[in-house]
Design a protein around this motif. Structure first.
Motif, PDB file in Angstrom:
ATOM      1  N   ASN A   4       0.828  -1.202   0.000  1.00 37.59           N
ATOM      2  CA  ASN A   4       0.000   0.000   0.000  1.00 37.59           C
ATOM      3  C   ASN A   4       0.867   1.258   0.000  1.00 37.59           C
ATOM      4  OD1 ASN A   4      -2.321  -1.494   0.022  1.00 37.59           O
ATOM      5  ND2 ASN A   4      -2.506  -1.478   2.239  1.00 37.59           N
ATOM      6  N   LEU A   5       1.943   1.254   0.762  1.00 37.05           N
ATOM      7  CA  LEU A   5       2.848   2.392   0.781  1.00 37.05           C
ATOM      8  C   LEU A   5       3.487   2.596  -0.590  1.00 37.05           C
ATOM      9  CD1 LEU A   5       4.318   4.615   2.361  1.00 37.05           C
ATOM     10  CD2 LEU A   5       6.040   2.916   2.952  1.00 37.05           C
ATOM     11  N   PHE A   6       3.840   1.502  -1.237  1.00 37.91           N
ATOM     12  CA  PHE A   6       4.418   1.570  -2.578  1.00 37.91           C
ATOM     13  C   PHE A   6       3.409   2.162  -3.560  1.00 37.91           C
ATOM     14  CE2 PHE A   6       5.985  -0.389  -6.565  1.00 37.91           C
ATOM     15  CZ  PHE A   6       7.294   0.072  -6.510  1.00 37.91           C
ATOM     16  N   THR A   9       2.949   5.855  -2.939  1.00 40.53           N
ATOM     17  CA  THR A   9       4.119   6.591  -3.412  1.00 40.53           C
ATOM     18  C   THR A   9       4.107   6.724  -4.922  1.00 40.53           C
ATOM     19  OG1 THR A   9       5.378   5.764  -1.539  1.00 40.53           O
ATOM     20  CG2 THR A   9       6.633   6.660  -3.360  1.00 40.53           C
ATOM     21  N   VAL A  10       3.810   5.643  -5.615  1.00 45.36           N
ATOM     22  CA  VAL A  10       3.846   5.658  -7.084  1.00 45.36           C
ATOM     23  C   VAL A  10       2.765   6.573  -7.653  1.00 45.36           C
ATOM     24  CG1 VAL A  10       3.436   4.237  -9.129  1.00 45.36           C
ATOM     25  CG2 VAL A  10       4.950   3.423  -7.329  1.00 45.36           C
ATOM     26  N   ILE A  11       1.615   6.634  -7.022  1.00 40.75           N
ATOM     27  CA  ILE A  11       0.540   7.498  -7.504  1.00 40.75           C
ATOM     28  C   ILE A  11       0.683   8.909  -6.954  1.00 40.75           C
ATOM     29  CG2 ILE A  11      -1.968   7.852  -7.513  1.00 40.75           C
ATOM     30  CD1 ILE A  11      -1.032   5.488  -9.217  1.00 40.75           C
ATOM     31  N   ILE A  76       8.018   0.443 -13.234  1.00 41.53           N
ATOM     32  CA  ILE A  76       7.153   1.265 -12.382  1.00 41.53           C
ATOM     33  C   ILE A  76       7.796   2.617 -12.108  1.00 41.53           C
ATOM     34  CG2 ILE A  76       6.183   1.436 -10.055  1.00 41.53           C
ATOM     35  CD1 ILE A  76       5.725  -1.628 -10.246  1.00 41.53           C
ATOM     36  N   VAL A  77       9.089   2.620 -11.832  1.00 39.10           N
ATOM     37  CA  VAL A  77       9.796   3.875 -11.585  1.00 39.10           C
ATOM     38  C   VAL A  77       9.830   4.722 -12.853  1.00 39.10           C
ATOM     39  CG1 VAL A  77      12.102   4.800 -11.123  1.00 39.10           C
ATOM     40  CG2 VAL A  77      11.133   3.080  -9.620  1.00 39.10           C
TER      41      VAL A  77
END
Length: 106
Positions: A4-6, A9-11, A76-77
């Motif tokens: 969820n943290l990932f 962060t990505v959004i 993703i990055v």
């Protein structure tokens, strides 16, 4: 929890790039996002490496297992960087326009 943290962060980072680019400018925003991206790529190796050392597992085998997910993390990055540049460039254009209009009045 970490997934969820990932996701947040990505959004969230590209969405926060617009106000950050308005305040700091595009270059500083992109440097900050590049730092966040570097941490996102290194974090799994660090966390699983520490876990392997605490649990007494083989560190090299653990890091090889984590390396399987690196291509997906790189994609993703990259996606995150593209959207950061897109949102940040729009905000930076607004910022430059604002500075141009203010300069013309003075």
């Amino acid at each position: 929890m970490e997934a969820n943290l990932f996701s947040v962060t990505v959004i969230g980072v590209p969405l926060l790039a617009a106000p950050a680019a308005l305040i700091w400018g595009l270059r500083r925003t992109l440097i900050a996002v590049l730092g966040i991206c570097a941490l996102m790529l290194v974090a799994p190796y660090v966390s699983f490496g520490v876990w392997a050392l605490i649990e007494g597992e083989d560190l090299w085998t653990t890091l090889q297992a984590v390396a399987v997910s690196f291509p997906a993390a790189a994609v993703i990055v990259g996606w995150m960087l593209v959207w950061t540049v897109a949102y940040g460039a729009i905000a930076a254009g607004i910022r430059l326009g604002w500075f141009y209009l203010r300069r013309e009045r003075a």
